[in-house]
Write an enzyme that holds these catalytic residues in place. Structure first.
Site, short mmCIF file in Angstrom:
data_model
loop_
_atom_site.label_atom_id
_atom_site.label_comp_id
_atom_site.label_asym_id
_atom_site.label_seq_id
_atom_site.Cartn_x
_atom_site.Cartn_y
_atom_site.Cartn_z
N HIS A 123 0.81 -1.23 0.00
CA HIS A 123 0.00 0.00 0.00
C HIS A 123 0.84 1.27 0.00
O HIS A 123 0.34 2.34 0.34
CB HIS A 123 -0.98 -0.02 1.19
CG HIS A 123 -1.98 -1.13 1.11
ND1 HIS A 123 -2.69 -1.61 2.19
CD2 HIS A 123 -2.37 -1.89 0.05
CE1 HIS A 123 -3.48 -2.59 1.80
NE2 HIS A 123 -3.30 -2.80 0.51
N GLY A 157 -1.08 -9.66 12.49
CA GLY A 157 -1.68 -8.36 12.78
C GLY A 157 -2.44 -7.70 11.66
O GLY A 157 -2.30 -6.50 11.43
N1 APR Z 1 -0.80 -7.46 18.22
C1 APR Z 1 -1.32 -8.25 17.23
N2 APR Z 1 -2.40 -7.92 16.54
C2 APR Z 1 -3.00 -6.77 16.84
C3 APR Z 1 -2.54 -5.89 17.85
C4 APR Z 1 -1.37 -6.29 18.57
N3 APR Z 1 -0.85 -5.55 19.53
N4 APR Z 1 -3.36 -4.82 17.90
C5 APR Z 1 -4.29 -5.01 16.96
N5 APR Z 1 -4.10 -6.18 16.32
C6 APR Z 1 -4.82 -6.76 15.20
C7 APR Z 1 -6.32 -6.58 15.24
O1 APR Z 1 -6.92 -7.61 16.03
C8 APR Z 1 -6.67 -6.69 13.75
O2 APR Z 1 -6.85 -8.04 13.36
O3 APR Z 1 -4.38 -6.12 14.02
C9 APR Z 1 -5.42 -6.11 13.07
C10 APR Z 1 -5.59 -4.71 12.55
O4 APR Z 1 -6.54 -4.69 11.52
P1 APR Z 1 -6.82 -3.35 10.67
O5 APR Z 1 -6.94 -2.19 11.58
O6 APR Z 1 -7.96 -3.65 9.78
O7 APR Z 1 -5.45 -3.16 9.84
P2 APR Z 1 -5.01 -3.87 8.49
O8 APR Z 1 -5.51 -5.26 8.42
O9 APR Z 1 -3.54 -3.65 8.38
O10 APR Z 1 -5.75 -2.99 7.41
C11 APR Z 1 -5.56 -3.26 6.05
O11 APR Z 1 -6.76 -1.31 5.44
O12 APR Z 1 -7.27 0.89 5.83
C12 APR Z 1 -6.55 0.04 5.05
O13 APR Z 1 -4.69 0.54 3.75
C13 APR Z 1 -5.07 0.30 5.09
O14 APR Z 1 -3.25 -1.28 4.96
C14 APR Z 1 -4.48 -0.98 5.60
C15 APR Z 1 -5.56 -2.00 5.24
#
Ligand code: APR
Length: 233
Positions: A105, A170
Protein backbone atom coordinates in the site's frame (compact mmCIF):
# COMPACT_ATOMS: atom_id res chain seq x y z
CA UNK A 1 19.65 -23.31 0.50
CA UNK A 2 17.37 -21.82 3.14
CA UNK A 3 13.63 -22.56 3.10
CA UNK A 4 11.53 -19.72 1.70
CA UNK A 5 9.11 -18.00 4.05
CA UNK A 6 6.67 -15.14 3.53
CA UNK A 7 5.05 -13.14 6.33
CA UNK A 8 2.03 -10.96 5.50
CA UNK A 9 1.78 -8.13 8.02
CA UNK A 10 -0.78 -5.46 8.85
CA UNK A 11 -1.29 -2.57 11.23
CA UNK A 12 -1.41 -4.89 14.29
CA UNK A 13 2.34 -5.50 14.14
CA UNK A 14 3.02 -1.79 14.62
CA UNK A 15 0.32 -1.25 17.27
CA UNK A 16 2.73 -1.84 20.15
CA UNK A 17 5.03 0.79 18.62
CA UNK A 18 2.23 3.26 19.29
CA UNK A 19 0.85 3.43 15.72
CA UNK A 20 -2.92 3.16 15.62
CA UNK A 21 -4.52 0.37 13.61
CA UNK A 22 -7.44 1.11 11.30
CA UNK A 23 -10.29 -1.03 12.58
CA UNK A 24 -9.69 -1.63 16.30
CA UNK A 25 -11.90 0.31 18.71
CA UNK A 26 -9.47 3.27 18.86
CA UNK A 27 -8.57 2.78 15.19
CA UNK A 28 -7.96 5.50 12.62
CA UNK A 29 -11.21 4.79 10.78
CA UNK A 30 -13.17 5.61 13.96
CA UNK A 31 -12.06 9.23 13.60
CA UNK A 32 -12.06 9.53 9.81
CA UNK A 33 -14.23 8.51 6.92
CA UNK A 34 -12.12 6.40 4.58
CA UNK A 35 -13.82 8.11 1.66
CA UNK A 36 -12.79 11.56 2.95
CA UNK A 37 -9.05 10.87 3.23
CA UNK A 38 -8.02 7.70 1.39
CA UNK A 39 -9.58 7.72 -2.08
CA UNK A 40 -8.81 9.52 -5.35
CA UNK A 41 -12.16 11.32 -4.96
CA UNK A 42 -11.09 12.67 -1.56
CA UNK A 43 -7.84 13.94 -3.11
CA UNK A 44 -9.79 15.80 -5.80
CA UNK A 45 -12.36 17.17 -3.37
CA UNK A 46 -10.21 18.21 -0.43
CA UNK A 47 -6.44 17.80 -0.93
CA UNK A 48 -5.64 19.76 2.26
CA UNK A 49 -7.57 17.30 4.42
CA UNK A 50 -5.87 14.35 2.72
CA UNK A 51 -2.42 15.89 3.17
CA UNK A 52 -3.17 16.74 6.83
CA UNK A 53 -4.15 13.14 7.46
CA UNK A 54 -0.96 11.76 5.92
CA UNK A 55 1.24 14.49 7.43
CA UNK A 56 0.03 13.27 10.84
CA UNK A 57 0.72 9.67 9.90
CA UNK A 58 4.26 10.64 8.76
CA UNK A 59 4.98 12.43 12.05
CA UNK A 60 3.67 9.45 14.04
CA UNK A 61 5.80 6.97 12.09
CA UNK A 62 8.91 9.16 12.36
CA UNK A 63 8.45 9.26 16.15
CA UNK A 64 7.81 5.51 16.48
CA UNK A 65 10.41 2.78 16.88
CA UNK A 66 10.27 -0.89 15.87
CA UNK A 67 9.04 -3.29 18.56
CA UNK A 68 9.93 -6.87 19.49
CA UNK A 69 7.65 -8.24 16.76
CA UNK A 70 9.48 -6.37 13.99
CA UNK A 71 12.77 -7.44 15.58
CA UNK A 72 11.62 -11.06 15.79
CA UNK A 73 10.82 -11.13 12.07
CA UNK A 74 14.20 -9.56 11.28
CA UNK A 75 15.81 -12.35 13.36
CA UNK A 76 13.98 -14.97 11.29
CA UNK A 77 16.29 -14.13 8.38
CA UNK A 78 18.93 -16.21 10.15
CA UNK A 79 16.70 -19.27 9.77
CA UNK A 80 14.85 -18.77 6.49
CA UNK A 81 14.92 -16.83 3.24
CA UNK A 82 12.27 -14.35 4.39
CA UNK A 83 10.14 -11.91 2.42
CA UNK A 84 7.80 -9.61 4.30
CA UNK A 85 4.71 -8.52 2.39
CA UNK A 86 3.28 -5.64 4.38
CA UNK A 87 0.14 -3.58 4.07
CA UNK A 88 1.77 -1.01 6.34
CA UNK A 89 3.03 2.31 5.09
CA UNK A 90 5.49 2.64 7.98
CA UNK A 91 9.17 1.66 7.72
CA UNK A 92 9.44 -0.24 11.00
CA UNK A 93 10.30 -3.57 9.34
CA UNK A 94 13.22 -1.95 7.54
CA UNK A 95 14.37 -0.14 10.66
CA UNK A 96 14.26 -3.44 12.60
CA UNK A 97 16.65 -4.91 10.02
CA UNK A 98 14.43 -6.86 7.60
CA UNK A 99 16.06 -6.85 4.18
CA UNK A 100 13.22 -7.92 1.86
CA UNK A 101 10.05 -5.91 2.44
CA UNK A 102 7.31 -5.40 -0.16
CA UNK A 103 4.95 -2.52 0.59
CA UNK A 104 1.58 -3.32 -0.95
CA UNK A 105 0.00 0.00 0.00
CA UNK A 106 2.96 2.32 -0.51
CA UNK A 107 5.15 4.23 1.91
CA UNK A 108 4.51 7.29 4.06
CA UNK A 109 8.03 8.59 3.28
CA UNK A 110 7.46 8.70 -0.48
CA UNK A 111 5.45 11.00 -2.70
CA UNK A 112 4.72 11.00 -6.41
CA UNK A 113 3.07 13.17 -9.02
CA UNK A 114 -0.58 12.81 -9.94
CA UNK A 115 0.43 11.76 -13.46
CA UNK A 116 3.30 9.37 -12.81
CA UNK A 117 3.01 6.62 -10.24
CA UNK A 118 6.47 5.24 -10.91
CA UNK A 119 8.78 8.16 -10.12
CA UNK A 120 8.97 8.40 -6.34
CA UNK A 121 10.39 11.26 -4.29
CA UNK A 122 11.45 11.03 -0.67
CA UNK A 123 9.45 13.13 1.81
CA UNK A 124 10.34 13.39 5.50
CA UNK A 125 8.52 16.63 6.40
CA UNK A 126 4.95 17.79 5.87
CA UNK A 127 3.56 17.99 2.33
CA UNK A 128 1.97 21.30 1.37
CA UNK A 129 -1.14 21.71 -0.78
CA UNK A 130 -0.24 22.94 -4.25
CA UNK A 131 3.31 21.54 -4.29
CA UNK A 132 4.18 20.36 -7.77
CA UNK A 133 6.47 17.65 -9.16
CA UNK A 134 9.07 18.37 -11.87
CA UNK A 135 6.52 17.09 -14.44
CA UNK A 136 4.21 19.99 -13.50
CA UNK A 137 1.43 17.96 -11.91
CA UNK A 138 0.55 17.99 -8.21
CA UNK A 139 2.50 15.92 -5.71
CA UNK A 140 0.51 13.39 -3.68
CA UNK A 141 1.47 10.77 -1.10
CA UNK A 142 2.72 7.55 -2.74
CA UNK A 143 0.02 5.58 -0.96
CA UNK A 144 -2.31 3.12 -2.66
CA UNK A 145 -5.77 4.41 -1.87
CA UNK A 146 -9.08 2.58 -1.80
CA UNK A 147 -10.46 2.20 -5.35
CA UNK A 148 -6.90 2.17 -6.77
CA UNK A 149 -5.05 -0.80 -8.25
CA UNK A 150 -2.33 -2.42 -6.14
CA UNK A 151 0.71 -2.55 -8.44
CA UNK A 152 2.72 -4.87 -6.16
CA UNK A 153 0.06 -7.57 -5.94
CA UNK A 154 1.47 -9.69 -8.79
CA UNK A 155 4.96 -9.77 -7.30
CA UNK A 156 3.52 -10.54 -3.86
CA UNK A 157 1.40 -13.45 -5.08
CA UNK A 158 4.37 -14.85 -7.04
CA UNK A 159 6.61 -14.88 -3.97
CA UNK A 160 3.85 -16.49 -1.87
CA UNK A 161 3.39 -19.24 -4.47
CA UNK A 162 7.06 -20.15 -3.95
CA UNK A 163 6.95 -20.11 -0.15
CA UNK A 164 7.73 -23.19 1.99
CA UNK A 165 6.23 -21.52 5.08
CA UNK A 166 3.73 -18.67 5.41
CA UNK A 167 2.58 -16.50 8.32
CA UNK A 168 0.10 -13.70 8.85
CA UNK A 169 0.67 -11.11 11.60
CA UNK A 170 -1.68 -8.36 12.78
CA UNK A 171 -4.14 -7.88 9.96
CA UNK A 172 -7.94 -8.07 9.98
CA UNK A 173 -7.81 -9.55 6.45
CA UNK A 174 -10.72 -7.47 5.25
CA UNK A 175 -9.00 -5.38 2.59
CA UNK A 176 -8.61 -6.91 -0.86
CA UNK A 177 -6.62 -7.79 -2.86
CA UNK A 178 -4.16 -8.13 0.08
CA UNK A 179 -6.47 -10.47 2.02
CA UNK A 180 -6.74 -12.80 -0.97
CA UNK A 181 -2.98 -13.43 -0.95
CA UNK A 182 -3.38 -16.17 1.66
CA UNK A 183 -4.95 -18.34 -1.05
CA UNK A 184 -1.75 -18.36 -3.13
CA UNK A 185 0.07 -20.62 -0.64
CA UNK A 186 0.98 -24.09 -1.89
CA UNK A 187 -1.20 -26.84 -0.37
CA UNK A 188 0.22 -28.48 2.74
CA UNK A 189 2.85 -25.89 3.74
CA UNK A 190 3.02 -24.83 7.41
CA UNK A 191 0.77 -21.79 8.00
CA UNK A 192 0.65 -19.53 11.05
CA UNK A 193 -1.40 -16.56 12.19
CA UNK A 194 -0.55 -14.18 15.03
CA UNK A 195 -3.15 -11.65 16.14
CA UNK A 196 -4.36 -10.14 19.40
CA UNK A 197 -7.90 -11.03 18.31
CA UNK A 198 -7.77 -13.62 15.55
CA UNK A 199 -9.80 -12.80 12.45
CA UNK A 200 -12.06 -15.49 11.01
CA UNK A 201 -9.79 -17.21 8.50
CA UNK A 202 -10.36 -20.59 6.97
CA UNK A 203 -7.18 -22.36 5.98
CA UNK A 204 -6.24 -25.96 6.63
CA UNK A 205 -3.33 -26.65 9.02
CA UNK A 206 -3.34 -23.10 10.32
CA UNK A 207 -1.49 -22.67 13.63
CA UNK A 208 -3.34 -19.94 15.53
CA UNK A 209 -1.44 -17.78 18.02
CA UNK A 210 -3.88 -15.41 19.70
CA UNK A 211 -1.46 -13.00 21.34
CA UNK A 212 -0.18 -9.45 20.93
CA UNK A 213 2.40 -9.38 18.16
CA UNK A 214 5.38 -8.74 20.47
CA UNK A 215 4.67 -12.03 22.28
CA UNK A 216 3.15 -14.00 19.44
CA UNK A 217 6.05 -13.43 17.03
CA UNK A 218 8.50 -14.85 19.61
CA UNK A 219 6.35 -17.99 19.69
CA UNK A 220 6.23 -18.03 15.89
CA UNK A 221 10.04 -17.83 15.72
CA UNK A 222 10.37 -20.84 18.05
CA UNK A 223 7.88 -22.86 15.96
CA UNK A 224 9.66 -21.95 12.73
CA UNK A 225 12.99 -22.96 14.28
CA UNK A 226 11.59 -26.39 15.15
CA UNK A 227 9.92 -26.93 11.78
CA UNK A 228 12.91 -25.80 9.73
CA UNK A 229 15.10 -28.09 11.85
CA UNK A 230 12.80 -31.02 11.02
CA UNK A 231 12.55 -30.11 7.33
CA UNK A 232 16.34 -29.96 7.03
CA UNK A 233 17.12 -33.13 8.99
N1 APR B 1 -0.80 -7.46 18.22
C1 APR B 1 -1.32 -8.25 17.23
N2 APR B 1 -2.40 -7.92 16.54
C2 APR B 1 -3.00 -6.77 16.84
C3 APR B 1 -2.54 -5.89 17.85
C4 APR B 1 -1.37 -6.29 18.57
N3 APR B 1 -0.85 -5.55 19.53
N4 APR B 1 -3.36 -4.82 17.90
C5 APR B 1 -4.29 -5.01 16.96
N5 APR B 1 -4.10 -6.18 16.32
C6 APR B 1 -4.82 -6.76 15.20
C7 APR B 1 -6.32 -6.58 15.24
O1 APR B 1 -6.92 -7.61 16.03
C8 APR B 1 -6.67 -6.69 13.75
O2 APR B 1 -6.85 -8.04 13.36
O3 APR B 1 -4.38 -6.12 14.02
C9 APR B 1 -5.42 -6.11 13.07
C10 APR B 1 -5.59 -4.71 12.55
O4 APR B 1 -6.54 -4.69 11.52
P1 APR B 1 -6.82 -3.35 10.67
O5 APR B 1 -6.94 -2.19 11.58
O6 APR B 1 -7.96 -3.65 9.78
O7 APR B 1 -5.45 -3.16 9.84
P2 APR B 1 -5.01 -3.87 8.49
O8 APR B 1 -5.51 -5.26 8.42
O9 APR B 1 -3.54 -3.65 8.38
O10 APR B 1 -5.75 -2.99 7.41
C11 APR B 1 -5.56 -3.26 6.05
O11 APR B 1 -6.76 -1.31 5.44
O12 APR B 1 -7.27 0.89 5.83
C12 APR B 1 -6.55 0.04 5.05
O13 APR B 1 -4.69 0.54 3.75
C13 APR B 1 -5.07 0.30 5.09
O14 APR B 1 -3.25 -1.28 4.96
C14 APR B 1 -4.48 -0.98 5.60
C15 APR B 1 -5.56 -2.00 5.24
Amino acid sequence: MKKKMVVLTGAGISAESGLRTFRDSDGLWEGYEVTEVATPRAWKKNPSLVLDFYNMRRRDVAAATPNAAHAGLAELEKLVDLTIVTQNIDDLHERAGSSKVMHLHGSIFRMRSDDDEETLYEIRDDMMPGDKAPDGSFLRPAIVWFEEAVPMIGMASAVIEEADLFAIVGTSLVVYPAAGLIHYTRPGIPLFIVDKKLPDVRLNNLVRIEKPATEGVQELVQLVKAIVGEMES
